[in-house]
Write a protein that holds these residues in place. Structure first.
Motif, PDB file in Angstrom:
ATOM      1  N   PRO A 273       0.821  -1.216   0.000  1.00 24.23           N
ATOM      2  CA  PRO A 273       0.000   0.000   0.000  1.00 24.23           C
ATOM      3  C   PRO A 273       0.854   1.264   0.000  1.00 24.23           C
TER       4      PRO A 273
ATOM      5  N   PHE B 154      -9.221   7.180 -11.571  1.00 21.13           N
ATOM      6  CA  PHE B 154      -9.311   5.938 -10.802  1.00 21.13           C
ATOM      7  C   PHE B 154      -8.146   5.042 -11.189  1.00 21.13           C
TER       8      PHE B 154
ATOM      9  N   SER C 120      -5.521   2.346 -12.021  1.00 21.27           N
ATOM     10  CA  SER C 120      -5.530   0.915 -12.296  1.00 21.27           C
ATOM     11  C   SER C 120      -4.380   0.609 -13.244  1.00 21.27           C
ATOM     12  N   LEU C 121      -4.312  -0.644 -13.664  1.00 10.91           N
ATOM     13  CA  LEU C 121      -3.269  -1.044 -14.611  1.00 10.91           C
ATOM     14  C   LEU C 121      -3.854  -1.126 -16.013  1.00 10.91           C
TER      15      LEU C 121
ATOM     16  N   LEU D 136     -11.303  11.176   1.979  1.00  8.28           N
ATOM     17  CA  LEU D 136     -11.609   9.756   1.891  1.00  8.28           C
ATOM     18  C   LEU D 136     -13.113   9.517   1.988  1.00  8.28           C
TER      19      LEU D 136
ATOM     20  N   ARG E 296      -2.740   4.268   3.557  1.00 12.81           N
ATOM     21  CA  ARG E 296      -2.554   2.861   3.235  1.00 12.81           C
ATOM     22  C   ARG E 296      -3.903   2.179   3.001  1.00 12.81           C
TER      23      ARG E 296
ATOM     24  N   PHE F  43      -6.542   3.667   1.898  1.00  7.33           N
ATOM     25  CA  PHE F  43      -6.987   4.143   0.579  1.00  7.33           C
ATOM     26  C   PHE F  43      -6.322   3.336  -0.535  1.00  7.33           C
ATOM     27  N   SER F  44      -5.046   3.033  -0.368  1.00  6.17           N
ATOM     28  CA  SER F  44      -4.340   2.232  -1.363  1.00  6.17           C
ATOM     29  C   SER F  44      -4.998   0.868  -1.530  1.00  6.17           C
ATOM     30  N   TRP F  45      -5.332   0.258  -0.401  1.00  6.72           N
ATOM     31  CA  TRP F  45      -5.996  -1.051  -0.485  1.00  6.72           C
ATOM     32  C   TRP F  45      -7.356  -0.931  -1.183  1.00  6.72           C
ATOM     33  N   TYR F  46      -8.003   0.184  -0.895  1.00  7.39           N
ATOM     34  CA  TYR F  46      -9.303   0.427  -1.521  1.00  7.39           C
ATOM     35  C   TYR F  46      -9.156   0.412  -3.041  1.00  7.39           C
ATOM     36  N   VAL F  47      -8.139   1.140  -3.501  1.00 10.34           N
ATOM     37  CA  VAL F  47      -7.898   1.227  -4.940  1.00 10.34           C
ATOM     38  C   VAL F  47      -7.456  -0.127  -5.495  1.00 10.34           C
ATOM     39  N   LEU F  48      -6.593  -0.823  -4.720  1.00 10.85           N
ATOM     40  CA  LEU F  48      -6.079  -2.109  -5.194  1.00 10.85           C
ATOM     41  C   LEU F  48      -7.180  -3.150  -5.296  1.00 10.85           C
TER      42      LEU F  48
ATOM     43  N   ALA G  57     -10.541  -2.723  -5.566  1.00 11.48           N
ATOM     44  CA  ALA G  57     -11.814  -2.340  -6.184  1.00 11.48           C
ATOM     45  C   ALA G  57     -12.158  -3.282  -7.345  1.00 11.48           C
TER      46      ALA G  57
ATOM     47  N   SER H 101     -12.680  -2.735 -10.451  1.00 11.11           N
ATOM     48  CA  SER H 101     -11.809  -2.548 -11.602  1.00 11.11           C
ATOM     49  C   SER H 101     -10.403  -2.161 -11.152  1.00 11.11           C
ATOM     50  N   GLY H 102     -10.059  -2.599  -9.941  1.00  7.36           N
ATOM     51  CA  GLY H 102      -8.771  -2.215  -9.368  1.00  7.36           C
ATOM     52  C   GLY H 102      -7.627  -3.074  -9.856  1.00  7.36           C
ATOM     53  N   VAL H 103      -6.457  -2.820  -9.285  1.00  5.39           N
ATOM     54  CA  VAL H 103      -5.229  -3.443  -9.770  1.00  5.39           C
ATOM     55  C   VAL H 103      -5.262  -4.967  -9.637  1.00  5.39           C
TER      56      VAL H 103
ATOM     57  N   ASN I  58      -7.509  -6.517 -12.057  1.00  9.89           N
ATOM     58  CA  ASN I  58      -6.862  -6.298 -13.328  1.00  9.89           C
ATOM     59  C   ASN I  58      -5.863  -7.406 -13.648  1.00  9.89           C
TER      60      ASN I  58
END
Lengths: 265, 366, 284
Positions: free
Chosen positions: A25, A39, A41-42, A226, C123, C125-130, C132, C134-136, C139
């Motif tokens: 993270p 948003f 992403s990859l 947030l 951190r 928030f990062s997990w949130y993005v990871l 999600a 359509s997240g990493v 992906n």
């Protein structure tokens, strides 16, 4: 059996994976702070300073930074003073109820922040200082003092017990001994404690959110973003906070560990 | 520098319910080198710390040059201490360490430096003035500690096992530094140690303590030759302690029955309380025993068997047994025993002059 | 006379270091907590708090089904986090304590301290993005032909958040307690024919027991009191107790009821801590 190589290597790979989990993270946040997508992403979008720009040009951020700095400086100073007093008392004296005294000084980190937040909100409202910057400074002092105490106590532990008596023996009063012996000896840990308590204050959001009122600190701003939408500004502010606190932590560590051992056999 | 005369009058010290020092009474003469000796926990360090004001006596009075000291705080006294750990300030350099005492007394900065340099010179460490403490060797640190304690020119210097951390050869060198220093300055040295060789090599008089009680005060020779109690006899030197009964009592000597057979002992001054039939404990110093291959028909002669030996430098400690397994310890120079051609198990003769037999007074009543 | 003696016997120097700390901690640490407990008996009339001594808040809260749901959920989530964190940490700590050099261990612990000083919010928030839709993560596994898996707003996500918060601390505490085990003890176990697993179960775990339990305890306290992960990652449906406190305080203006919940949390944690310490220091 103990040198079974494949098991050792498996364990090391496992350890590496755990570290990847822990740092994922943090790394993601820094990477995405330079990423153009709204948003993330990859595959990654292109490189941009956009989020930093946005944060930089937001007056609310600067207010928050100012509040955070004022609170962190004052709270770290107060917390270090209180931590020093506790550490010295523990180092030097034995007295009745000493355990109660130490419990009183060391327990704050074991109380969940949300409970402290509610308790302090209620108490500060009763005292009429809720919403003032003082409330935040006091709360962060309470939170930071045990850490300062622990660091300074460890340093005093390394001090030859005779050093203080030796100073008296050479004609220094207790006060002069404090000024010319104890404080100089503990100085590296005092600087460490200042940095670490500053970092603690710089990062704390729960109590700050409850008691700060309009004096929002940076973590409170992050919390509020947030609560809204996904906004990579968080990554930009987060990276900035990360850089600041890491600088403080590294300074603290330098003073704690690279200082040559100074006990004499 | 003035001299310091110290008196302990009925001084006791208790820590809670534990008694560290029983009522003790003694005087330290001005300009004397006095060693306080005993094993750990005997109260010697507590006694020294009371003198320095680091502990408060539970009762009694301590006087320095006739002035009651009890109420003076540690920093108000002129009784600098050289610590076992040396307790040099690690964050100060050499000269700053030495200046500390002067600075605390409000001496002006340039004067501080001048006087400190003088002492560094005297201790032959002036070239290290600006070094930090951890760059010095053990012996050099010792000298810094001495300079720091003496720079205020005190009437008394207290030393708490200062040589215990040093190598043996360095100890001997520092001993001569200390004795010379004490003679030159003419001030009182109070030296606490558990090491008999240090105490006997340096001190004018030695105080032997055990369990908070003074067992004996006297010159090293007195204590060595004529121990006042069984404790001292066992603690000091290498002594043979032999129990027995008085068989005959003459004007100048007595004849005793012991495990080694009949032993004749001269009566020494101050030991007039003997009665025939009473129990005695006789002390024969290990270095006062003579050995011979042939019977010499001297007084106090016995036949013994060689069982073990132990080298400590040029001195050899030899262990013998008689036929009844009673142990006899003898100390000799290496060159003295060479002609005896000792082999394990060989039998030779030992004898000792009645003048070298002492008896411990307190067990007379039997 | 007695009083003046008492004044004279005061050690001003000692009290200078002692008293300010006592006053400060009583005024700003103890008093708020005690006041909060007192507040749980206050009344709210016309949106204003009135000091009183009534049990009405306690009865209101205890009679609500959602409170007990939240309580159960909070306990369950914290217990789950404690269990997973301890299990995930153990092999890592074992490796750090026994299979790495002193220098490597010191560096590892330095790196484990770093997360404490990075914003937990960021951190999360990062997990949130990871995690999600359509997240990493989706992906990546999408390229492998799996998914997308719904991770956000599940207990799994909450637990990931808790681990983010607690795992470094648990590893540090476990490592320190294992590194201080006398190596001869383990050697002896091996000499007596104990295999790797036997040595771990019969020597290392008992010897490192205090550190393992204290690590688990801290994990429980931190997870039980955290509102960020269950809210932003777990979706707050149903809410945990800390979220309930926030909702009751921030929107409902019902501070006394929030105080009831906080008091219940405090008592719960105290009981957990006492039993953990009792187990940790129990004579074998």
């Amino acid at each position: 059996m103990l040198n079974d190589k494949s098991i050792v290597w498996l364990l090391r790979i496992y350890l590496l994976l755990v570290f990847v989990f822990i740092f994922m993270p943090i790394v993601t946040s820094v990477v995405f702070s330079f990423n153009s997508d709204r948003f993330p992403s990859l595959p990654l979008g292109h490189f941009t300073w956009n989020w930093y720009d946005k944060v930089y040009n937001d007056p609310e951020t600067w207010d928050a930074i100012r509040t955070s700095i004022i609170v962190a400086l004052s709270a770290s100073l107060l917390a270090t003073i209180i931590g020093f007093c506790t550490a010295y008392t523990d180092f030097r004296y034995n007295f009745r109820f000493k355990n109660a005294y130490l419990a009183l000084a060391l327990l704050p980190p074991t109380i969940p922040l949300i409970i402290l937040a509610l308790a302090m909100l209620a108490w500060f409202s009763k005292l009429g200082i809720s919403g003032q910057i003082w409330a935040l400074i006091i709360a962060h002092t309470v939170l930071g003092a045990p850490f300062a105490m622990a660091i300074i106590r460890l340093r005093l532990q390394q001090m030859d017990k005779d050093l203080e008596s030796a100073a008296w023996n050479l004609g220094a009063s207790e006060w002069a001994t404090m000024r010319y012996v104890i404080i100089p000896f503990a100085l590296p840990s005092i600087i460490s404690a200042l940095c670490l308590t500053m970092a603690v204050s710089f990062d704390e959001f729960a109590i700050a959110w409850f008691v700060s009122g309009l004096n929002k600190s940076i973590p409170v701003v992050i919390l509020e973003i947030l609560q809204g939408n996904v906004d990579p500004q968080i990554n930009a502010i987060g990276s900035f906070v990360f850089a600041t606190t890491m600088t403080l932590v590294v300074i603290a560590q330098l003073f704690l560990f690279t200082k040559k051992p100074t006990t004499i056999k | 520098m003035s001299e310091g005369q110290i008196v302990f009058e009925n001084v006791t010290k208790q820590f809670g319910s534990a008694v560290a020092v029983q009522p003790i009474n003694f005087e330290i003469k001005a300009g004397e080198f006095l060693a306080i000796m005993g094993s750990s926990g005997c109260g010697k360090t507590t006694t020294l710390r009371m003198l320095a004001g680091l502990e408060t006596p539970s009762s009694g009075e301590i006087r320095l040059n006739g002035v009651r000291m009890n109420e003076l705080k540690a920093h108000e006294r002129e009784t600098p201490l050289v610590w076992q750990t040396l307790a040099l300030f690690p964050f100060l350099n050499v000269i700053e360490n030495v200046e500390f005492g002067l600075k605390m007394r409000g001496v002006e900065k340039s004067e501080c430096t001048k006087r400190s340099l003088k002492w560094l010179k005297r201790m032959e460490i002036e070239q290290f003035a600006n070094r930090s403490i951890d760059q010095l060797s053990g012996g050099q640190r010792q000298r810094v500690a001495l300079a720091r304690a003496l720079v205020t020119e005190p009437p008394v210097l207290l030393l708490d096992e200062p040589l215990s951390a040093l190598d043996q050869n360095l100890v001997v060198r520092m001993q001569s530094v200390l004795t010379r220093l004490q003679k030159e300055l003419g001030i009182t040295f109070v030296y606490v140690t558990h090491s008999q060789s240090e105490a006997f090599a340096m001190a004018d008089r030695v105080v032997i303590m055990s369990e908070g009680v003074i067992e004996q005060i006297g010159s090293p020779k007195e204590i060595y030759r004529n121990p006042a109690s069984r404790f001292v006899a066992e603690f000091v030197g290498t002594n043979n302690i032999i129990s027995g009964y008085i068989k005959e009592l003459n004007e100048h000597s007595m004849i005793c029955n012991t495990a080694f057979g009949v032993i004749e002992s001269n009566l020494h001054d101050g030991n007039n309380s003997h009665v025939a039939g009473g129990a005695v404990e006789l002390v024969i110093s290990a270095d006062m025993v003579e050995l011979s291959q042939e019977k010499t028909s001297s007084k106090n002669e016995i036949q013994i068997q060689f069982i073990a030996e132990e080298f400590t430098g040029s001195v050899v400690t030899l262990y013998f047994e008689d036929d009844n397994k009673n142990e006899l310890i003898v100390q000799k120079q290496q060159r003295e025993i060479e002609p005896l051609e000792l082999t394990y198990g060989c039998k030779i003769y030992a004898h000792w002059d009645p003048i070298n037999v002492f008896c411990i007074p307190e067990v007379n009543a039997g | 006379m007695i009083f003046s003696n008492w004044i004279r016997s005061l050690d001003v120097y000692a009290l200078t270091w002692r008293l300010p700390v006592i006053i400060w901690q009583v005024l700003f640490f103890l008093a708020p907590l005690i006041f909060m407990i007192a507040m749980s008996f206050f009344l709210v009339k016309n949106y204003r708090m009135v000091e009183a001594f009534e049990l009405v808040n306690w009865m209101k809260i205890f009679s609500k089904g959602y409170f007990w749901n939240s309580y159960g959920l909070s306990l369950g989530l914290a217990a789950l986090a404690t269990f997973t964190a301890s299990c995930i940490a153990f092999p890592a700590s074992y490796c750090l304590a026994f299979k790495l050099s002193e220098t490597a261990r010191r560096w590892a612990i330095f790196f484990l301290i770093i997360p404490f000083f990075t914003s937990y919010l960021v951190r999360t928030f990062s997990w949130y993005v990871l995690m999600a839709e359509s997240g990493v993560v989706n992906n990546i596994i999408g390229h492998l032909g799996i998914g997308p898996i719904k991770m956000l707003n599940t207990m799994f996500a909450t637990n990931i958040g808790y681990l983010t918060l607690t795992l470094p601390l648990v590893i540090i505490l476990q490592t320190l307690s294992m590194a201080s085990i006398d190596k001869n003890l383990i050697e002896a176990a091996h000499n007596l024919g104990a295999g790797r697993v036997r040595a771990i179960v019969s020597v290392i775990i008992p010897a490192a027991r205090i550190g393992l339990i204290i690590g688990a305890l801290f994990c429980f306290i931190l997870s039980f009191g955290d509102f960020v992960s269950p809210y932003y990652l777990g979706g707050s449906n149903p809410p945990t107790l800390p979220i309930l406190i926030i909702d009751t305080t921030k929107s409902g203006q019902q501070w006394p009821r929030a105080a009831v919940i906080a008091t219940v949390m405090m008592v719960t944690l105290m009981l957990v801590a006492l039993s953990a310490i009792k187990i940790a220091y129990k004579k074998r």
